[in-house]
Design a protein around this motif. Structure first.
Motif, short mmCIF file in Angstrom:
data_model
loop_
_atom_site.label_atom_id
_atom_site.label_comp_id
_atom_site.label_asym_id
_atom_site.label_seq_id
_atom_site.Cartn_x
_atom_site.Cartn_y
_atom_site.Cartn_z
N LEU A 130 -0.69 0.01 5.91
CA LEU A 130 -0.38 0.92 7.01
C LEU A 130 -1.15 2.22 6.80
CD1 LEU A 130 1.34 1.40 9.56
CD2 LEU A 130 3.10 2.36 8.05
N VAL A 131 -1.88 2.62 7.84
CA VAL A 131 -2.72 3.81 7.80
C VAL A 131 -2.26 4.76 8.91
CG1 VAL A 131 -5.10 4.66 8.00
CG2 VAL A 131 -4.66 2.42 6.96
N ASP A 132 -2.08 6.04 8.57
CA ASP A 132 -1.62 6.99 9.59
C ASP A 132 -2.77 7.44 10.49
OD1 ASP A 132 -2.96 9.13 8.31
OD2 ASP A 132 -1.14 10.05 7.57
N SER A 133 -2.45 8.24 11.49
CA SER A 133 -3.45 8.65 12.48
C SER A 133 -4.50 9.61 11.91
CB SER A 133 -2.76 9.27 13.69
OG SER A 133 -2.00 10.39 13.30
N ASP A 134 -4.29 10.10 10.71
CA ASP A 134 -5.28 10.93 10.03
C ASP A 134 -6.16 10.11 9.09
OD1 ASP A 134 -4.45 13.33 11.23
OD2 ASP A 134 -2.88 13.60 9.73
N GLY A 135 -5.91 8.80 9.04
CA GLY A 135 -6.70 7.93 8.18
C GLY A 135 -6.18 7.78 6.77
N LYS A 136 -5.00 8.31 6.50
CA LYS A 136 -4.42 8.21 5.17
C LYS A 136 -3.69 6.87 5.02
CE LYS A 136 -1.28 10.34 1.93
NZ LYS A 136 -0.06 11.07 1.76
N VAL A 137 -4.00 6.17 3.92
CA VAL A 137 -3.33 4.90 3.63
C VAL A 137 -1.94 5.24 3.10
CG1 VAL A 137 -3.45 2.72 2.38
CG2 VAL A 137 -5.57 3.88 3.06
N LEU A 138 -0.91 4.83 3.84
CA LEU A 138 0.46 5.21 3.49
C LEU A 138 1.18 4.17 2.64
CD1 LEU A 138 1.79 6.60 6.88
CD2 LEU A 138 0.93 7.88 4.91
N GLU A 139 0.97 2.91 2.94
CA GLU A 139 1.83 1.90 2.33
C GLU A 139 1.13 0.55 2.34
OE1 GLU A 139 5.32 0.48 0.57
OE2 GLU A 139 5.08 2.55 1.25
N ARG A 140 1.45 -0.24 1.32
CA ARG A 140 1.05 -1.65 1.27
C ARG A 140 2.32 -2.47 1.40
NH1 ARG A 140 -2.19 -4.99 -3.39
NH2 ARG A 140 -3.45 -3.13 -3.35
N PHE A 141 2.27 -3.46 2.28
CA PHE A 141 3.39 -4.37 2.46
C PHE A 141 3.00 -5.75 1.96
CE2 PHE A 141 3.94 -1.09 5.66
CZ PHE A 141 5.27 -0.74 5.49
N ALA A 142 3.91 -6.39 1.26
CA ALA A 142 3.67 -7.71 0.68
C ALA A 142 3.47 -8.76 1.76
CB ALA A 142 4.85 -8.10 -0.20
N PRO A 143 2.79 -9.85 1.43
CA PRO A 143 2.64 -10.94 2.39
C PRO A 143 3.98 -11.44 2.94
CG PRO A 143 1.20 -11.28 0.52
CD PRO A 143 2.08 -10.11 0.18
N SER A 144 5.00 -11.40 2.13
CA SER A 144 6.30 -11.90 2.57
C SER A 144 7.03 -10.93 3.52
CB SER A 144 7.19 -12.18 1.36
OG SER A 144 7.37 -11.00 0.60
N THR A 145 6.53 -9.72 3.66
CA THR A 145 7.15 -8.76 4.59
C THR A 145 6.77 -9.14 6.01
OG1 THR A 145 7.02 -7.01 2.94
CG2 THR A 145 7.40 -6.34 5.23
N ALA A 146 7.75 -9.55 6.79
CA ALA A 146 7.51 -9.95 8.17
C ALA A 146 7.10 -8.74 9.00
CB ALA A 146 8.75 -10.60 8.76
N PRO A 147 6.17 -8.93 9.92
CA PRO A 147 5.73 -7.79 10.75
C PRO A 147 6.87 -7.05 11.45
CG PRO A 147 4.22 -9.61 11.01
CD PRO A 147 5.37 -10.13 10.19
N ASP A 148 7.89 -7.76 11.90
CA ASP A 148 8.98 -7.07 12.61
C ASP A 148 9.73 -6.10 11.69
OD1 ASP A 148 10.15 -9.27 11.22
OD2 ASP A 148 11.82 -9.32 12.62
N LYS A 149 9.66 -6.30 10.39
CA LYS A 149 10.30 -5.38 9.44
C LYS A 149 9.50 -4.08 9.31
CE LYS A 149 13.47 -8.33 8.34
NZ LYS A 149 14.71 -8.28 9.06
N ILE A 150 8.24 -4.11 9.72
CA ILE A 150 7.38 -2.93 9.65
C ILE A 150 7.47 -2.13 10.94
CG2 ILE A 150 5.00 -2.14 9.24
CD1 ILE A 150 4.51 -4.83 7.82
N GLY A 151 7.95 -2.75 12.00
CA GLY A 151 8.00 -2.11 13.32
C GLY A 151 8.69 -0.77 13.34
N ILE A 152 9.82 -0.64 12.65
CA ILE A 152 10.57 0.62 12.64
C ILE A 152 9.77 1.73 11.97
CG2 ILE A 152 11.90 0.12 10.54
CD1 ILE A 152 13.27 1.89 13.64
N VAL A 153 9.03 1.36 10.93
CA VAL A 153 8.19 2.35 10.23
C VAL A 153 7.07 2.81 11.16
CG1 VAL A 153 6.72 2.76 8.23
CG2 VAL A 153 8.74 1.33 8.00
N ILE A 154 6.46 1.86 11.86
CA ILE A 154 5.39 2.20 12.80
C ILE A 154 5.93 3.09 13.91
CG2 ILE A 154 3.82 1.24 14.54
CD1 ILE A 154 3.61 -1.25 12.63
N GLU A 155 7.08 2.73 14.43
CA GLU A 155 7.69 3.53 15.50
C GLU A 155 7.96 4.95 15.05
OE1 GLU A 155 11.05 2.88 18.94
OE2 GLU A 155 11.19 1.69 17.11
N ASP A 156 8.53 5.12 13.85
CA ASP A 156 8.78 6.46 13.31
C ASP A 156 7.48 7.23 13.12
OD1 ASP A 156 11.50 6.06 13.25
OD2 ASP A 156 11.58 5.59 11.09
#
Length: 165
Positions: A130-156
């Protein structure tokens, strides 16, 4: 270096700069068509559809480095993703995401967001950065992390660009 300093090739072979995505939140994923996690294309497409009008992009980078689970050429990959999962988010040419031939983009992502126990190498298909709008790499999510679990983070992150995980 910044994420925007990297050049990549689209699935159709056109070289572009990631500066094209400056100002957008990005979810960069190494993908494969014959992996147990391949159904995550559905969740990635859902995220893309939900947030694409809010300065968000999913960028898919196929890799054949894990048990040869991405054997096809660019045309095969693109057709597979469109026919089976309705993928409309940007796909890129197949690249290496680990080892001595790691694409510079994934070397940068791995250095900026190490995995569990600080390990930098990408361990499997569908590792997500996950990369923010300034180009900073914020987080790595494991292959087992389903995309819908990342949705709330993206929304925030989209609501509050200064959001920190």
């Amino acid at each position: 270096m910044s994420i925007y300093d990297y050049q990549v090739n689209t699935i159709r072979g056109e070289e572009i700069s990631l500066s094209k995505y400056e100002g957008k939140v990005l979810l960069i994923v190494n993908t494969a068509s014959k992996c147990g996690f391949t159904p995550q294309y559905t969740g990635l497409q859902s995220l893309y559809e939900k947030f694409k009008d809010q300065n968000f992009e999913v960028l898919g980078f196929p890799s054949n480095q894990f048990n040869e689970q991405e054997p096809g050429n660019s045309d095969d990959i693109e057709q597979f993703c469109q026919v089976n999962f309705g993928v409309t988010f940007p796909l890129f040419e197949k690249i290496d995401v680990k080892g001595k031939t790691t694409h510079p983009l994934f070397q940068y992502l791995s250095d900026e967001a190490p995995g569990i126990l600080g390990l930098k190498a990408v361990k499997w298909n569908f590792t997500k950065f996950l990369v923010d709008s300034d180009g900073k790499v914020l987080e790595r999510f494991a292959p087992s992390t389903a995309p819908d679990k990342i949705g709330i983070v993206i929304e925030d992150l989209l609501k509050n660009p200064r959001f920190v995980l």
